[in-house]
Design a protein around this motif. Structure first.
Motif: not given
Length: 197
Positions: A1-4, A22-31, A114-119
């Motif tokens: 899981m990627a953390t942001l 919640t619409r991301s194709p990969i699980p992302l955790q936000l702080f 943009a988040i997904l592209a950078i990851l």
């Protein structure tokens, strides 16, 4: 899981971003934190995959914070998320090592993309129609000369003496330079000049 890590002092941004994730194709955790000090405290103990940074923070200049973050870890990916849309800010963010830049008026889908592209190892900057033709490209050679002297910290009077022109002529050129580049002060002009050297 990627953390942001979101560094932004507007709570609604966090709420909107959480909904978009919640619409991301990969699980992302936000702080989320709301100041540079909180960000420093958080990053001391928690590595993150991506920092989403607003450049208008209550306790610091986001572009300076970007430089400090990159100095701390040159591989840290940072996405600027800002209300500022002037090309100058985008170029300064690029020069300081940001991985992307999204304007806050853009839909959340753009931010998520943009988040997904950078990851994924890409960069995410807006398509500047003048990317190959920077803001200073429309300047005359005399305006470029004056811009370089302004960027070195010379006053209008010093420039007038050095170029053997009147103080009024320098003022006129300076006003034209500000208009053409979309900048609002000599400080911004100097930053633009530095970013392009």
């Amino acid at each position: 899981m990627a953390t942001l890590l979101l560094i932004d002092d507007h709570p609604l941004v966090q709420v909107a971003l959480e909904a978009a994730l919640t619409r991301s194709p990969i699980p992302l955790q936000l702080f989320a934190v709301s100041s540079e000090q909180q960000a420093r405290d958080y990053l001391r103990d928690h590595p993150v995959n991506l920092i989403i940074l607003d450049i208008g923070l209550p306790d610091s200049d986001g572009l300076e914070l970007l430089k400090r973050l990159k100095h701390r870890d040159e591989n840290q990916a940072v996405l600027i998320y800002s209300a500022q849309e002037e090309r100058l800010y985008i170029r300064m963010a690029q020069a300081a090592g940001a991985a992307g830049y999204i304007a806050k008026r853009q839909p959340m889908e753009k931010l998520l993309a943009a988040i997904l592209a950078i990851l994924g190892g890409q960069r995410a900057f807006p398509d500047l129609s003048e990317a190959d033709n920077p803001a200073t490209a429309s300047l005359t050679s005399k305006e470029r000369q004056i811009l370089a002297l302004l960027a070195r910290g010379l006053s209008n009077l010093q420039i007038a003496e050095q170029l053997h022109i009147s103080n009024k002529t320098v003022s006129t050129h300076k006003k034209n330079i500000l208009d053409k580049t979309g900048t609002h002060s000599v400080v911004e002009l100097a930053a633009l000049w530095k970013a392009q050297q």
